[in-house]
Scaffold this active site. Structure first.
Site, short mmCIF file in Angstrom:
data_model
loop_
_atom_site.label_atom_id
_atom_site.label_comp_id
_atom_site.label_asym_id
_atom_site.label_seq_id
_atom_site.Cartn_x
_atom_site.Cartn_y
_atom_site.Cartn_z
N ASP A 92 -39.26 -4.63 45.19
CA ASP A 92 -38.33 -4.64 44.29
C ASP A 92 -38.50 -4.78 43.03
O ASP A 92 -39.19 -5.88 42.48
CB ASP A 92 -37.37 -5.77 44.78
CG ASP A 92 -35.87 -6.05 43.96
OD1 ASP A 92 -35.85 -5.28 42.98
OD2 ASP A 92 -35.42 -7.16 44.11
N LYS A 128 -38.01 -2.93 32.52
CA LYS A 128 -37.21 -1.91 33.33
C LYS A 128 -36.01 -1.49 32.44
O LYS A 128 -35.85 -0.31 32.72
CB LYS A 128 -36.38 -2.82 34.38
CG LYS A 128 -35.58 -2.11 35.27
CD LYS A 128 -35.24 -2.60 36.60
CE LYS A 128 -34.44 -2.19 37.64
NZ LYS A 128 -34.54 -3.04 38.77
N GLU A 146 -31.31 0.30 44.99
CA GLU A 146 -31.09 -0.94 45.37
C GLU A 146 -29.90 -1.72 46.20
O GLU A 146 -30.03 -2.42 47.35
CB GLU A 146 -31.00 -2.03 43.94
CG GLU A 146 -32.33 -2.02 43.33
CD GLU A 146 -32.49 -2.31 41.61
OE1 GLU A 146 -31.22 -2.72 41.43
OE2 GLU A 146 -33.41 -2.27 41.05
N ASP A 162 -24.29 -7.22 42.59
CA ASP A 162 -25.63 -7.72 42.20
C ASP A 162 -25.57 -8.26 40.91
O ASP A 162 -25.30 -7.43 40.08
CB ASP A 162 -26.48 -6.53 42.43
CG ASP A 162 -28.04 -6.60 42.06
OD1 ASP A 162 -28.21 -7.67 41.49
OD2 ASP A 162 -28.72 -5.66 42.41
#
Ligand code: AMP
Length: 583
Positions: free
Chosen positions: A9, A70, A147, A169
């Site tokens: 992850d 990211k 994800e 999330d």
């Protein structure tokens, strides 16, 4: 022997790596933790830092540190770090390399393949950049998966029937909400919505703003321009925020925060969970709107959702869980550590690709909810036995949760604490597993805060502590086998409830011991009936109310007088009236 494929992850704030061992996902440690901060930096002497060390120096040396890379993946940019600039892929590759090395150290063999997760909204360019980062790190990226798909896999690996799962999330800097169809042969994301700039960091920012305002008004100083002081405030606020997930109050304390002032400024400020929740409420509303947008995108309604799964560290905020439960009508699942379940899902996918069989993530959880009772509102009326859960079922154990309560009347010198196991909003319908009294409270007006702390350990021992906040006066009890005793206690409670409904005669020829038990049973039954009658008072007509009050008093009198025959008669009469009122 098949090649090992690791699951990664690669997160905005943190990254994790997992593998399947003995059929189950297992998180691997990096520098003694399961979580590697996604931060890269250069130390004073030019040494490369990846993870916590880079994170620690970020606020002081942002010019030689990079975080949240990211967010830049897929962009044609270079990011300066020290004297050189790097592409986002190169920086991500440094994080991946660190994870790969940690995996190799623990597995004792070289690792060349990985499944890496990306947000569902990532474009082709962003996915390609992630693959490139893998390659730069010496990893063949055998699959990129979404994800939310990974999170659903971690929870639903054993499911045979397809299920519709809402994955909520909320990480440090991003929020995503996805509707996933999982189970059977395919797991797919039906719709996804979110905000790329919303997360736990924004919650921290609210607290930081609060602290800065406090320093301005109470100490007449503005620390905003002082990097070192702001770095300390930022860290202290995040720590306080995390503490507020489990406790009703947190204190932000930083000695010599501004040592050059005369006198030096020491920060000491208490924040209550209630005030903190008011600060972040707007953000949570925003996420709930996104939930509805995602559902709309999937052409589904709340009723179509089978499960809600929590991902991301910030979902440990109790208000988020409460608001989701309120909105969606079901308790969100959080038994797999929300920081780790995406990596666990990636490892499951990796194992599937390697042809291994996998099982679901095993965690120790409590199958029961534990809480206490308090005066509150039920059905629009004040009710003295509202159930207030502290530890919710399916929470991973060991676990500690606390909550603040306030006294009802001026000068109240004692509180009775009842501990229940169950789910019913009416505490009396749950199983009472313990009780104690705190006496000698301060002689102060109503509103004296009593903090209740519930600690449930792996052995099923529930320790309950009540503390008067202003003095620290404390009392506690430990309830052994809180999780297993329920089976028998639950049966007893059920028997008592039935006994209150069915008016059965004792068997003839009962022994003295039986008579004693029978007497006790009658008393328990009478008390249960009294509680029920008191509840019915609120809705009874004036005439019925009068009859009820008469019979309640009759039962109370006979109970107090220990008049067994009288008790039986008055209980029977009250039973009849209740039966009539309820039918
Ligand atoms: P993630 O990006 O998923 O690792 O989430 C990181 C975010 O979760 C950061 O903002 C953390 O401060 C936050 N966080 C971690 N633990 C907790 C907690 N117990 N309560 C509230 N926020 C938390």
């Amino acid at each position: 022997m098949t090649d090992i494929i690791i699951g990664i992850d690669l997160g905005t704030t943190n990254s994790e790596v997992a593998v399947i061992r003995d059929g189950r996902p297992q998180l691997l440690e990096v520098d003694g933790s399961h979580i590697l901060p996604s931060v890269v930096g250069l130390a004073d002497d030019g040494t490369l830092l990846v993870g916590q060390a880079a994170r620690n120096q970020y606020v002081l040396y942002p010019e030689r540190s990079i975080r949240s890379v990211k967010r830049r993946m897929g962009e044609d940019v270079t990011l300066p770090m020290g004297d050189t600039s790097y592409s986002p892929q190169e920086i991500s590759a440094l994080i991946l390399k660190r994870l790969k090395r940690a995996a190799e150290e623990q597995l004792g063999e070289s690792v060349g393949k990985a499944v890496i997760t990306v947000p569902a909204y990532f474009s082709d360019a962003q996915r390609q950049a992630t693959r490139d980062a893998g390659e730069l790190a010496g990893l063949e990226v055998v699959r990129i998966i979404n994800e939310p798909t990974a999170a659903a896999l971690a929870y639903e690996v054993d499911a045979t029937e397809p299920r519709t799962i809402l994955v909520y999330d909320l990480g440090g800097g991003t929020f995503d909400c996805s509707v996933v169809r999982a189970g059977g042969d395919v797991t797919e994301v039906l719709a996804s919505h979110g905000n790329n700039h919303l997360g736990g960091d924004d919650f921290d920012a609210k607290l930081i703003e609060h602290v800065v305002n406090y320093l301005k008004t109470e100490h007449d100083c503005d620390p905003s321009a002082e990097r070192r002081a702001m770095a300390r405030i930022t860290r202290a606020c995040e720590t306080a925020k995390i503490a507020l997930s489990d406790a009703p109050y947190a204190r932000i304390e930083e000695e010599y925060l501004l040592p050059d002032r005369d006198p030096p400024i020491n920060l000491s400020l208490e924040i209550s969970r209630i005030d903190y929740e008011a600060m972040i409420e707007g953000y949570i509303d925003e996420t709930l709107e996104a939930v509805h947008t995602a559902l709309k995108g999937a052409e589904l309604t709340v009723a179509d959702i089978d499960e809600v799964v929590l991902v991301g560290g910030a979902t440990r905020t109790p208000l988020i869980q409460e608001r989701l439960e309120e909105t969606l009508g079901m308790q969100p699942r959080a038994e797999i550590d929300p920081d780790l379940c995406v990596a666990a899902g990636a490892a499951i996918q990796a194992a599937v690709m390697a042809g291994e069989t996998t099982h679901s993530v095993l965690v120790d959880i409590t199958p029961y909810t534990f809480g206490t009772s308090a005066v509150g509102e039920m059905g629009g009326m004040f009710y003295p036995h509202c159930f207030i859960p502290l530890i919710r079922k399916n929470s991973p154990i060991p676990i500690t949760k606390s909550k603040g309560f306030t006294t009802m009347v001026d000068g109240q010198d004692a509180v009775d604490i009842h501990i229940y196991q169950g789910e019913d909003p009416d505490a009396l319908n749950n199983t009472e597993i313990g009780e104690f009294k705190v006496e000698g409270l301060s002689d102060v007006p109503a509103g004296n805060v009593i903090v209740m702390r519930f600690e449930l350990d792996l052995d099923g021992i529930l320790k309950v502590t009540a503390t008067e906040k202003r003095t620290g006066l404390e009392k506690h009890i430990a309830i052994d086998n809180a999780m297993t005793r329920f089976e028998s206690q639950g049966l007893d409670a059920a028997k008592q409830r039935l006994a209150a409904l069915i008016d059965d005669e004792p068997a003839e020829g009962a022994s003295a011991a039986d008579a004693e038990t029978e007497e006790h049973r009658q008393q328990v039954k009478a008390k249960a009936l009294l509680e029920k009658a008191e509840r019915l008072l609120a809705s009874a007509s004036a005439e019925d109310k009068e009859d009820l009050i008469d019979l309640i008093e009759a039962v109370r009198d006979t109970l107090a007088a220990d008049d067994q025959d009288g008790l039986e008669r008055s209980v029977a009469a009250l039973s009849d009236l209740i039966y009539y009122l309820e039918s």
